[in-house]
Design a protein around this motif. Structure first.
Motif, PDB file in Angstrom:
ATOM      1  N   ALA B 105       0.838  -1.195   0.000  1.00 42.05           N
ATOM      2  CA  ALA B 105       0.000   0.000   0.000  1.00 42.05           C
ATOM      3  C   ALA B 105       0.874   1.246   0.000  1.00 42.05           C
ATOM      4  O   ALA B 105       0.650   2.206  -0.747  1.00 42.05           O
ATOM      5  N   THR B 106       1.909   1.224   0.848  1.00 38.63           N
ATOM      6  CA  THR B 106       2.798   2.373   0.934  1.00 38.63           C
ATOM      7  C   THR B 106       3.555   2.580  -0.372  1.00 38.63           C
ATOM      8  O   THR B 106       3.674   3.707  -0.869  1.00 38.63           O
ATOM      9  N   ALA B 107       4.051   1.478  -0.942  1.00 39.05           N
ATOM     10  CA  ALA B 107       4.793   1.595  -2.197  1.00 39.05           C
ATOM     11  C   ALA B 107       3.888   2.133  -3.305  1.00 39.05           C
ATOM     12  O   ALA B 107       4.295   2.984  -4.099  1.00 39.05           O
ATOM     13  N   SER B 108       2.635   1.639  -3.354  1.00 32.40           N
ATOM     14  CA  SER B 108       1.688   2.127  -4.365  1.00 32.40           C
ATOM     15  C   SER B 108       1.531   3.631  -4.258  1.00 32.40           C
ATOM     16  O   SER B 108       1.636   4.375  -5.235  1.00 32.40           O
ATOM     17  N   LEU B 109       1.279   4.066  -3.022  1.00 30.48           N
ATOM     18  CA  LEU B 109       1.033   5.486  -2.794  1.00 30.48           C
ATOM     19  C   LEU B 109       2.264   6.306  -3.179  1.00 30.48           C
ATOM     20  O   LEU B 109       2.149   7.358  -3.824  1.00 30.48           O
ATOM     21  N   ALA B 110       3.456   5.797  -2.807  1.00 31.93           N
ATOM     22  CA  ALA B 110       4.686   6.543  -3.081  1.00 31.93           C
ATOM     23  C   ALA B 110       4.932   6.666  -4.580  1.00 31.93           C
ATOM     24  O   ALA B 110       5.227   7.748  -5.098  1.00 31.93           O
ATOM     25  N   VAL B 111       4.786   5.537  -5.281  1.00 27.99           N
ATOM     26  CA  VAL B 111       5.079   5.558  -6.716  1.00 27.99           C
ATOM     27  C   VAL B 111       4.067   6.434  -7.453  1.00 27.99           C
ATOM     28  O   VAL B 111       4.441   7.302  -8.247  1.00 27.99           O
ATOM     29  N   LEU B 255      10.354  10.941  -2.612  1.00 28.44           N
ATOM     30  CA  LEU B 255       9.934   9.544  -2.679  1.00 28.44           C
ATOM     31  C   LEU B 255      10.171   8.857  -1.337  1.00 28.44           C
ATOM     32  O   LEU B 255       9.288   8.171  -0.803  1.00 28.44           O
ATOM     33  N   ALA B 256      11.360   9.078  -0.785  1.00 29.92           N
ATOM     34  CA  ALA B 256      11.690   8.422   0.476  1.00 29.92           C
ATOM     35  C   ALA B 256      10.768   8.910   1.594  1.00 29.92           C
ATOM     36  O   ALA B 256      10.371   8.138   2.467  1.00 29.92           O
ATOM     37  N   THR B 257      10.406  10.193   1.541  1.00 27.14           N
ATOM     38  CA  THR B 257       9.512  10.733   2.568  1.00 27.14           C
ATOM     39  C   THR B 257       8.149  10.056   2.510  1.00 27.14           C
ATOM     40  O   THR B 257       7.587   9.667   3.539  1.00 27.14           O
ATOM     41  N   ILE B 258       7.632   9.902   1.280  1.00 27.78           N
ATOM     42  CA  ILE B 258       6.323   9.259   1.159  1.00 27.78           C
ATOM     43  C   ILE B 258       6.418   7.788   1.587  1.00 27.78           C
ATOM     44  O   ILE B 258       5.533   7.265   2.252  1.00 27.78           O
ATOM     45  N   LEU B 259       7.531   7.145   1.227  1.00 24.51           N
ATOM     46  CA  LEU B 259       7.714   5.740   1.597  1.00 24.51           C
ATOM     47  C   LEU B 259       7.752   5.579   3.115  1.00 24.51           C
ATOM     48  O   LEU B 259       7.293   4.577   3.659  1.00 24.51           O
ATOM     49  N   GLY B 260       8.314   6.566   3.784  1.00 24.85           N
ATOM     50  CA  GLY B 260       8.419   6.492   5.237  1.00 24.85           C
ATOM     51  C   GLY B 260       7.068   6.660   5.918  1.00 24.85           C
ATOM     52  O   GLY B 260       6.960   6.566   7.135  1.00 24.85           O
ATOM     53  N   GLY B 261       6.043   6.935   5.149  1.00 27.27           N
ATOM     54  CA  GLY B 261       4.708   7.040   5.724  1.00 27.27           C
ATOM     55  C   GLY B 261       4.229   8.471   5.735  1.00 27.27           C
ATOM     56  O   GLY B 261       4.916   9.383   6.185  1.00 27.27           O
ATOM     57  N   VAL B 262       3.051   8.693   5.157  1.00 31.15           N
ATOM     58  CA  VAL B 262       2.435  10.015   5.209  1.00 31.15           C
ATOM     59  C   VAL B 262       1.181   9.844   6.056  1.00 31.15           C
ATOM     60  O   VAL B 262       0.096   9.620   5.545  1.00 31.15           O
ATOM     61  N   TRP B 271      -5.983   4.563   4.550  1.00 27.92           N
ATOM     62  CA  TRP B 271      -4.997   3.861   3.727  1.00 27.92           C
ATOM     63  C   TRP B 271      -4.134   2.998   4.634  1.00 27.92           C
ATOM     64  O   TRP B 271      -3.521   3.518   5.572  1.00 27.92           O
ATOM     65  N   PRO B 272      -4.054   1.697   4.388  1.00 27.39           N
ATOM     66  CA  PRO B 272      -3.293   0.830   5.308  1.00 27.39           C
ATOM     67  C   PRO B 272      -1.793   0.917   5.056  1.00 27.39           C
ATOM     68  O   PRO B 272      -1.158  -0.064   4.663  1.00 27.39           O
ATOM     69  N   GLY B 273      -1.192   2.078   5.299  1.00 29.26           N
ATOM     70  CA  GLY B 273       0.225   2.282   4.990  1.00 29.26           C
ATOM     71  C   GLY B 273       1.104   2.163   6.210  1.00 29.26           C
ATOM     72  O   GLY B 273       0.639   1.946   7.336  1.00 29.26           O
ATOM     73  N   LEU B 274       2.392   2.323   6.001  1.00 27.04           N
ATOM     74  CA  LEU B 274       3.383   2.209   7.067  1.00 27.04           C
ATOM     75  C   LEU B 274       3.200   3.293   8.125  1.00 27.04           C
ATOM     76  O   LEU B 274       3.424   3.054   9.304  1.00 27.04           O
ATOM     77  N   GLY B 275       2.807   4.483   7.677  1.00 29.29           N
ATOM     78  CA  GLY B 275       2.691   5.610   8.599  1.00 29.29           C
ATOM     79  C   GLY B 275       1.771   5.290   9.759  1.00 29.29           C
ATOM     80  O   GLY B 275       2.106   5.526  10.923  1.00 29.29           O
ATOM     81  N   ARG B 276       0.602   4.733   9.415  1.00 35.95           N
ATOM     82  CA  ARG B 276      -0.357   4.429  10.476  1.00 35.95           C
ATOM     83  C   ARG B 276       0.142   3.305  11.364  1.00 35.95           C
ATOM     84  O   ARG B 276      -0.048   3.309  12.573  1.00 35.95           O
ATOM     85  N   LEU B 277       0.797   2.329  10.747  1.00 35.23           N
ATOM     86  CA  LEU B 277       1.348   1.217  11.522  1.00 35.23           C
ATOM     87  C   LEU B 277       2.342   1.747  12.558  1.00 35.23           C
ATOM     88  O   LEU B 277       2.292   1.381  13.735  1.00 35.23           O
ATOM     89  N   VAL B 278       3.218   2.643  12.121  1.00 37.06           N
ATOM     90  CA  VAL B 278       4.226   3.201  13.021  1.00 37.06           C
ATOM     91  C   VAL B 278       3.537   4.022  14.113  1.00 37.06           C
ATOM     92  O   VAL B 278       3.884   3.929  15.287  1.00 37.06           O
ATOM     93  N   TYR B 279       2.530   4.776  13.704  1.00 39.64           N
ATOM     94  CA  TYR B 279       1.811   5.595  14.676  1.00 39.64           C
ATOM     95  C   TYR B 279       1.203   4.713  15.769  1.00 39.64           C
ATOM     96  O   TYR B 279       1.386   4.963  16.968  1.00 39.64           O
ATOM     97  N   ASP B 280       0.518   3.664  15.336  1.00 36.35           N
ATOM     98  CA  ASP B 280      -0.102   2.757  16.300  1.00 36.35           C
ATOM     99  C   ASP B 280       0.952   2.092  17.180  1.00 36.35           C
ATOM    100  O   ASP B 280       0.754   1.931  18.387  1.00 36.35           O
ATOM    101  N   ALA B 281       2.077   1.719  16.572  1.00 41.94           N
ATOM    102  CA  ALA B 281       3.135   1.043  17.332  1.00 41.94           C
ATOM    103  C   ALA B 281       3.702   1.970  18.387  1.00 41.94           C
ATOM    104  O   ALA B 281       3.938   1.560  19.527  1.00 41.94           O
ATOM    105  N   LEU B 303      18.060   2.740  -0.028  1.00 43.90           N
ATOM    106  CA  LEU B 303      17.869   2.177  -1.356  1.00 43.90           C
ATOM    107  C   LEU B 303      17.569   3.284  -2.365  1.00 43.90           C
ATOM    108  O   LEU B 303      18.145   3.326  -3.451  1.00 43.90           O
ATOM    109  N   VAL B 304      16.672   4.194  -1.972  1.00 47.07           N
ATOM    110  CA  VAL B 304      16.338   5.304  -2.866  1.00 47.07           C
ATOM    111  C   VAL B 304      17.585   6.135  -3.161  1.00 47.07           C
ATOM    112  O   VAL B 304      17.864   6.495  -4.305  1.00 47.07           O
ATOM    113  N   ASN B 305      18.368   6.398  -2.103  1.00 48.61           N
ATOM    114  CA  ASN B 305      19.599   7.164  -2.306  1.00 48.61           C
ATOM    115  C   ASN B 305      20.558   6.451  -3.243  1.00 48.61           C
ATOM    116  O   ASN B 305      21.209   7.088  -4.074  1.00 48.61           O
ATOM    117  N   LEU B 306      20.625   5.135  -3.072  1.00 49.93           N
ATOM    118  CA  LEU B 306      21.509   4.350  -3.928  1.00 49.93           C
ATOM    119  C   LEU B 306      21.069   4.476  -5.385  1.00 49.93           C
ATOM    120  O   LEU B 306      21.878   4.697  -6.284  1.00 49.93           O
TER     121      LEU B 306
END
Lengths: 542, 322
Positions: B105-111, B255-262, B271-281, B303-306
């Motif tokens: 979900a996060t990758a979809s949103l980022a791309v 890109l990396a910012t969006i991947l890290g969760g918005v 949206w079931p993304g990483l951001g919410r998961l981290v928030y809940d955690a 990876l993005v930087n690479l």
């Protein structure tokens, strides 16, 4: 070129005027140029030389600029270039008119292969296939004297030296066999020997192809080597317009005479020789500098200065001369502590310069000052003139007494021939020559004994350079200064130096009193450097 | 030196990979330390109300927390590298599984967000720079300033009101995996993608404008014009290519910012993304999950930087060949 146009001028410019906004910059310049001929356009920076030619060829794209008058190009057809449509101009640019600009380090696209940059105009104008364009590019690279042209086609600009890049620019400009070549200060950023080679190359190609050339330069010496006719521009107006021999032998306008006098030609008398018993002030022995560099083939060391020794007598000038990469600036950087020497010693009287630390080092820094090459980047744009000149005083806590520093700044400004009012100006309000005077005032703030002048006049127009050189000579007489005068131009070195050290690839080539060296140079390399200086007589004088 | 490193590009890449690995190790030190630096005993927190002496000792031994720190770190790195990021305190699910669930979900949103941002920013930024000082430039600059200033949750609500509530064209929330239903995936990802993309696009427009402006004044652009090349070629081959290096940098960061969760956008669109998961955690002090998520986000940044570095080298021969 078709026969019916062979007799008339290739380009005829009449009453060309350029205005930016409401201000007219170029005031009615006219000239005509025939096949195989070279027109020299000479004047100081800001005189409107480039603007005149760019406007006449339709390449001027300054915002809010307005060009009037006429500029007719007679090629396959007759084209009025003033007010022509972008489409018409595109068909002319790179096709009937080729351009070479001043700075070869920025005028080639760093991301494209050299081959690509040469084939571009061929594909656009000649509709050549890639393959055909490439073989023509190979021909051109060979013609402009690039070694190993086949490999270079796939190489990039950063892999070439400045002179080679300018050769590539010439190849680009001549790709479509243009009627006319515009060369805008094409040798100003180059060493003297490279300049001589580029002049030769253009003349040679011109002889073979019959291209008409407009050569823009601030140096009447260079113009003398290339031009048949000359237009002298001052503040946007042609003050003199005549064949080169007339300009040199019978200059009518005082400004032309000024430009002639400013040419760096050999034979300007140098300073009177110093007494034999003048004590040595600065002595370097077996100075050696290595730099580690990382290259595609791994780490290696550059031997920037290779066991160089010299001595400078008090109140005298040692000229250090050599081309880019000869190690002359590295010596300056060692003396000022910007670069560490690998071995060897430097003594200022009895003080060991390389071993000094702490308070001894601070005392030493007051005795050795430096003036850098580029007056545009060596002054902080946000610091006023009084701040720049006063900074060394502040750092060394001198003249701190109330008003004492201001008085000293005024004194220094006066010394370098600038009005006191300049104290409150910012660098962008000053011309190049004025800035360099400020840099000199800053260097003199601490009453140094030794002043290192690292190409301090190299980026100035020749007319400004002449005045700054006079100032430096006066200051030396008045203040008893000792100079290390680093330059690539032997004519200037002759004018300034008591002794001369010629360097190449970090090594000493020749080191002798100036008079003897210029009288009878011993090393081949010195002779080559001397031969590269544009002579006082124009080439057409034979 | 191994033979494959003979080529400068290979050596450049190898160096970048080694740097990334070193940074990743540094990140592991940080994530590992989280558990030991935060106040309170993680085992106690994990047990919560189920706390007994025996359960405490058992869990402590089971999670290896009774061993010396260096040994704990070595086994942490070892298991992290094999994909074992521990078990969530809260759900009891392996952390790696939780993260893997959210990653698509996060990758979809980022791309999608990045593509939308580029589609907006490239033409507008180039146009504004080439028409500097004209009306169109002013309009684009004001517009991008607006885009930078608008809070993303408000933009999201606005888009939902318009496209979901009023026009009914797109669903207002939820996520459908691409592999299950590509059409559904697209319709669901468009609105959050647009929200993220508009904001990123506004930022990037400004960067692209500045980068192009700088290149336009370069001497080689005048050279290109002096060859009589058509404006399209001057712009694309000579200006844009040279302006691309700073553009890549900012695109990578976006890109990396969006991947890290918005997080805000994820909440607005359910949206079931990483951001919410981290928030809940974080809210639940679920340390294994926080550790795992930080590590994953850091790895994605690297990876993005690479990739950006590789693209630099692809564009610029001065980086590639020196």
């Amino acid at each position: 070129m078709s026969p019916e146009t062979a007799d008339g001028p290739v380009i005829e410019v009449t009453d060309l005027r350029v205005a930016i906004g409401r201000r007219e910059i170029v005031h009615g310049v006219s000239f005509a140029l025939h096949r195989g001929q070279t027109l020299g356009l000479v004047g100081e920076s800001g005189s409107g030389k480039s603007m005149t030619v760019l406007a006449a060829t339709g390449l001027l794209d300054a915002p809010a600029s307005r060009v009037t008058g006429s500029s007719v190009l007679r090629g396959a057809g007759t084209t009025q270039l003033v007010g022509a449509s972008p489409r018409t101009l595109r068909a002319v640019h790179g096709n009937e008119i080729g351009f070479v600009f001043q700075d070869p380090s920025t005028s080639l696209n760093p991301l494209l292969t050299l081959g690509r940059q040469i084939t571009e105009p061929l594909e656009v104008h000649r509709h050549l296939t890639r393959r055909a364009a490439r073989s023509r590019a190979l021909e051109l690279l060979t013609a402009v004297g690039i070694p190993d042209p086949e490999t270079r086609l796939d190489g990039y600009p950063h892999q070439l030296s400045g002179g080679q890049r300018q050769r590539v620019m010439i190849a680009v400009a001549l790709a479509c066999d243009p009627l006319m070549l515009v060369a805008d200060e094409p040798t100003t950023a180059l060493d003297v020997t490279t300049q001589a080679q580029i002049i030769e190359l253009v003349r040679d190609l011109q002889e073979r192809t019959g291209t008409a050339v407009v050569w823009i330069s601030h140096d009447l010496g260079v113009i003398g080597q290339v031009a048949d006719d000359v237009v002298v521009l001052r503040e946007g107006a042609a003050v003199e317009q005549a064949p080169i021999l007339d300009v040199v032998d019978r200059p009518r306008h005082p400004y032309t005479r000024e430009l002639l006098a400013a040419r760096p030609v050999l034979g300007h008398p140098g300073p009177a020789p110093a007494d034999a018993d003048t004590p040595v002030l600065l002595r370097a022995e077996e100075l050696d500098v290595h730099f580690p560099v990382t290259t595609p083939t791994g780490r290696s060391t550059v031997h920037a200065v290779d066991h160089v020794s010299f001595a400078v007598r008090r109140g005298c000038t040692l000229g250090i001369v050599g081309e880019s990469g000869s190690g002359k600036s590295t010596i300056a950087n060692v003396l000022t502590g910007l670069v560490r020497a690998s071995s060897g010693s430097v003594h200022l009287e009895d003080t060991d310069v390389l071993a000094a630390r702490g308070s001894a080092l601070r005392a030493l820094r007051r005795r050795i000052a430096m003036v850098f090459q580029d007056p545009f980047s060596s002054l902080d744009p946000r610091v006023r003139v009084d701040g720049a000149i006063g900074e060394p005083l502040r750092v060394h806590r001198l003249a701190a007494r109330h008003g004492g520093r201001d008085a000293r700044v005024r004194e220094l400004l006066d010394l370098v021939g600038l009005p006191e009012a300049f104290a409150s100006r910012y660098p962008h309000e000053l011309s190049g020559g004025q800035r360099q005077r400020v840099s000199i005032a800053r260097a003199l703030a601490l009453d140094p004994e030794v002043v290192i002048l690292d190409e301090s006049t190299a980026s100035l127009d020749v007319s400004i350079q002449a005045k700054v050189l006079d100032l430096l000579a006066d200051l030396q007489r008045e203040l008893g200064l000792t100079y290390l005068f680093i330059a690539h131009d032997l004519a200037v070195v002759q004018q300034m130096s008591h002794d001369v050290l010629v360097m190449q690839h970090g090594r000493t080539v020749e080191q002798r009193p100036a008079a003897a060296l210029f009288e009878a140079p011993e090393a081949d390399y010195t002779r080559r450097l001397l031969a590269a200086i544009p002579p006082a007589r124009p080439r057409v004088a034979g | 030196m191994p033979a494959f490193l003979a080529h400068p590009v290979a050596r450049f890449l190898a160096r970048r990979v080694v740097y990334s690995a070193i940074v990743l190790l540094g990140v592991m030190v940080v994530t590992f330390s989280i558990v030991h630096l935060v106040p309170g005993d993680p085992v106690r927190i994990a047990l919560g109300t189920r706390y007994t002496e025996e359960a405490y000792t058992a869990l402590r031994a089971a999670s290896g927390l009774d061993r010396p720190l260096p040994a704990q770190f070595v086994s942490y790195v070892g298991s992290a590298l094999t994909g074992d990021l521990g078990v969530s305190f809260r759900t009891g699910q392996p952390v790696a599984v939780s993260l893997a669930d959210r990653l698509p979900a996060t990758a979809s949103l980022a791309v999608v967000g990045l593509v939308i941002a580029l589609v907006i920013a490239l033409p507008l930024g180039i146009w504004a720079a080439l028409h500097e000082g004209r009306v169109s430039d002013a309009v684009i600059r004001v517009g991008s300033q607006l885009g930078v200033s608008v809070p993303d949750f408000w933009l999201g609500i606005l888009l939902i009101t318009l496209f979901a509530a009023t026009l009914g064209w797109l669903p207002s929330s939820g996520y459908t995996p691409f592999l299950e239903d590509p059409g559904g995936w697209l319709s669901h990802v468009l609105l959050p993608g647009l929200t993220v993309g508009l904001v990123a696009g506004a930022i990037m427009t400004r960067y692209i404008r500045a980068a192009v402006l700088e290149v336009v004044s370069m001497s080689y652009v005048r050279t290109a014009r002096s060859k009589g090349l058509p404006p399209r070629i001057v712009t694309l081959r000579h200006i844009l290519r040279n302006a691309l290096v700073p553009v890549l940098t900012i695109a990578g960061i976006q890109l990396a910012t969006i991947l890290g969760g918005v997080i805000v956008v994820e909440v607005v669109f359910a949206w079931p993304g990483l951001g919410r998961l981290v928030y809940d955690a974080v809210a639940a002090r679920d340390y294994p999950l926080i550790q795992g998520a930080v590590l994953l986000i850091a790895a994605m940044f690297l990876l993005v930087n690479l990739v950006v570095d590789v693209l630099y080298a692809a564009i610029d021969p001065r980086i590639r060949l020196s």
